[in-house]
Design an enzyme around this catalytic site. Structure first.
Site, PDB file in Angstrom:
ATOM      1  CG  ASP A 104     -49.169-114.097  21.629  1.00 57.92           C
ATOM      2  OD1 ASP A 104     -49.717-114.829  22.464  1.00 57.92           O
ATOM      3  OD2 ASP A 104     -49.488-112.907  21.456  1.00 57.92           O
ATOM      4  CB  CYS A 118     -39.980-107.957  21.401  1.00 56.06           C
ATOM      5  SG  CYS A 118     -41.411-108.547  20.480  1.00 56.06           S
ATOM      6  CG  HIS A 122     -48.722 -98.551  38.538  1.00 59.79           C
ATOM      7  ND1 HIS A 122     -49.890 -97.867  38.353  1.00 59.79           N
ATOM      8  CD2 HIS A 122     -48.050 -98.446  37.365  1.00 59.79           C
ATOM      9  CE1 HIS A 122     -49.921 -97.358  37.130  1.00 59.79           C
ATOM     10  NE2 HIS A 122     -48.812 -97.700  36.519  1.00 59.79           N
ATOM     11  CD  GLU A 172     -47.762-111.458  17.674  1.00 59.57           C
ATOM     12  OE1 GLU A 172     -47.660-111.654  18.894  1.00 59.57           O
ATOM     13  OE2 GLU A 172     -48.171-110.382  17.198  1.00 59.57           O
TER      14      GLU A 172
END
Length: 659
Positions: free
Chosen positions: A570, A617, A305, A546
């Site tokens: 991946d 992606c 965060h 992937e």
């Protein structure tokens, strides 16, 4: 992996050497345990380690599991075999918690000199950009419990005191959430922390310890460490980052119990570089962020965060320095390279001039890229290339919108399942997916169904022990075996599709039957919602490419689905048979390897031939040096970190200009 040894530390792991051992262990990403007489405890918990009562000349075993397990074992075994480890005052050498695949940074005493002679450290490049300014050291003292056992008659009162402290922290966070000063992204982070403070997993664990006779502060420290260790043990950087959030909440509860105020950042000078061993997201979200020039931290990674807050506010950050951060305690000035993860202590005049030039050039580049925020990139033939964002939580929406994302190309749903430490309800999921759909409408939001398995366990699902969880019961394999969990997510996605352009993609697909089985479940969910009178809408179903199997059957898969999304992280790992979290084989995890590029091209050809959308992606999608190649292969959607979006749009427009 594990190794056993005889402890040579003078008088064993009592308070001071135990604390040092824990600090050393925390400098590694790996989950580390110390085992004595069959009892295992986290090597990253001082309380648990001291309760193990390890004495000099006893045999213990160190276990490590993670990207830097080998380095962790060597360093920790070396400490245990050092007779002076409990006596000397020398700073122990520590390795930073680097991102997987990054070169290990040197220990503080052996950091190589930069070409200009400055003391250069290296950590995790968590938020891009350059900064130079005065150092603002923020090292509040550690909190320790009373270390005494309660009398039976004291326990009820101590539980009441603990509950009041939890309530006070929740009220404090509720007050912050009610203020207009928080940005939308920071508000989401504070809300997540507030959720942890209210979660039964943390409070229940602490109350159980108090009932066992521990004082409230010790109970909170131990409970927070226990919960945080569950996150740290997960082989996923995004989920590892939640451990810091649990510790931050635990600290706030302890401060209330002790009647203390936390050290404030209100007085940080304009343009200062914030230096800390570990700063909670709660503290940073309330800080005067416009005055902070950069952030350097011993803990944290690119998915923490702290990193999210820094990126959303354009603050360069280098995290995960481990023990090296102590070298910055007395620094006067600091130069910070958030692109490469470099920190230079008290730079000389030449370095100052160099970084001043970098800051100015970066500012000009940012200003020049902002014109691409609203650009819809088109090729010379009129084809639109969608440039979308990869995100994992609602608090990242603001950064994606600010960057000009044309929707979401990958929404990771794992955090939704991990954050609450219990399986999220259908309603909770529907609210999250609806918020995404509304935020980006009419652009598409591609939601990846639960991609979790033996390497990323979650509460509520019992996972088998697996030799290689990356090749095991994960992703679509687990979901199809647990339709009670999978259907809840599919129903939530159907409900959210009413509010925007929701698309759904399946992870770890390696067989056509997995797509067909999913369609059967989608049809069942649709029929159930219709019978219940619940508003819902259909969505496009796609698959992530992937696995090598998916590449080889891409032509057949393309006839079954609406789109492909190539997950290069991946895919590279599986094509090259090289663990992407193992630094010793990091050089093999190169998306530009001919084998990987060939797999991408095969996938693109199959998708184009079938007339379906082919996207990407993985982070390779944001590389300006590869974008032209991917587009020429036939990809029409690229999804990446928000920080890369405007550069990617610029690269595509440059292609169009070249014809």
């Amino acid at each position: 992996m594990e190794r056993s040894t005889i402890v040579r530390v003078h008088e064993g792991l009592h308070a001071r050497p135990a604390t040092r051992f824990v600090k050393l262990a925390k400098g590694f990403e790996s989950d580390v345990e110390l085992v004595k007489d069959g009892k295992a405890v986290s090597a990253k918990s001082s309380v648990k380690l001291m309760l193990l009562a390890v004495k000099e000349n006893q045999e213990v075993t160190v276990r490590a599991n993670g990207a830097d397990a080998i380095e962790a074992l060597e360093a920790l075994i070396g400490y245990l075999e050092n007779p002076r480890a409990g006596l000397d005052d020398e700073a122990e050498a520590q390795s930073p918690a680097n991102d997987a695949g990054q070169e290990a940074a040197p220990a503080p005493g052996s950091a190589p000199a930069a070409p200009d002679g400055a003391n250069r450290l290296r950590g995790v490049a968590a938020s891009e950009g350059f900064a130079i300014g005065p150092a603002f050291a923020h090292f509040p003292p550690d909190i320790a419990g009373q270390g005494r056992m309660l009398q039976a008659e004291e326990i009820e009162g101590e539980i009441d005191r603990f509950r009041m402290a939890v309530g006070a922290v929740q009220a404090r966070m509720d007050h912050a959430l009610a203020q207009d000063s928080l940005s939308a992204g920071d508000r989401g982070i504070v809300a997540a922390l507030r959720d942890i403070a209210a979660d039964d997993s943390l409070t229940g664990e602490a109350e159980g310890l108090i009932k066992g006779g521990n004082d409230a502060v010790s109970a909170v420290i131990t409970a927070a460490s226990t919960i945080a260790a569950e996150f740290s043990a997960v082989d996923d950087h995004y989920l590892n980052a939640r451990a810091d959030d649990v510790h931050a909440v635990g600290r706030q509860i302890c401060l209330v119990l002790l009647g203390q105020d936390d050290f404030s950042l209100e007085n940080i000078p304009e343009g200062a570089i914030l230096i800390a061993d570990n700063i909670g997201a709660w503290d940073l979200a309330r800080a005067p962020l416009k005055r902070i020039g950069g952030v350097v931290c011993g803990h944290g990674g690119a998915t923490s965060h702290i990193a999210i807050i820094a990126r959303s506010h354009g603050i360069p950050a280098v995290l995960g320095l481990g023990g090296q951060v102590n070298a910055l305690r007395t620094a006067q000035d600091v130069a910070l390279d958030g692109n490469a993860g470099h920190v230079i202590i008290d730079p000389d005049e030449a370095t100052r001039a160099d970084f001043a030039g970098r800051v100015e050039a970066a500012a000009k580049e940012r200003a020049g890229l902002t014109i691409f925020k609203t650009v819809t990139p088109k090729l010379a033939d009129g084809r639109i290339i969608e440039v979308a964002a990869n995100i994992g939580s609602l608090e990242e929406i603001e950064a994606a919108l600010e960057a000009g994302a044309m929707g979401i190309g990958l929404f990771r749903t794992e955090l939704l399942f991990m954050r609450h430490m219990h399986l999220p309800s259908e309603d909770m999921q529907a609210e999250t997916y609806t918020a995404l759909a509304k935020a980006f409408a009419p652009y598409p939001v591609i939601v990846r169904t639960l991609d979790i398995g033996g390497d990323k366990p979650i509460a509520g699902i019992e996972f088998p022990d697996e030799e290689n969880p990356f090749l095991g019961w994960r992703g679509i394999r687990m979901c199809l075996d647990r339709p009670d969990i999978f259907k809840r997510q599919l129903r939530a996605l159907l409900r959210a599709a009413v509010h925007g352009n929701i698309k759904v993609m399946l992870p770890m697909v390696s067989d056509i039957s997995e797509v067909r089985q999913t369609r059967v479940l989608v049809d069942e969910c649709t029929a159930e919602l219709k019978a219940e009178g619940v508003p819902h809408a259909s969505f496009d179903l796609g698959v992530m490419i992937e696995t090598p199997a998916a590449v080889l059957i891409a032509a057949a898969l393309a006839k079954e689905v609406a789109f492909f999304s190539i997950g290069t992280n991946d895919l590279t790992q599986y094509i090259m048979a090289a663990d992407r979290l193992n630094p010793t084989v990091a050089k093999l995890n190169d998306v530009t390897n001919p084998a990987v590029m060939s797999a991408i091209e095969m996938t693109a050809k199959a998708g184009v031939a079938a007339g379906i959308m082919v996207g990407m992606c993985g982070e390779a999608a944001g590389r300006p040096d590869l974008i032209a190649t991917f587009v020429k292969m036939g990809l029409t959607e690229l999804s990446m970190s928000p920080a890369s979006i405007q550069r990617a749009k610029k690269a595509i427009m440059a292609m169009a200009a070249e014809g």
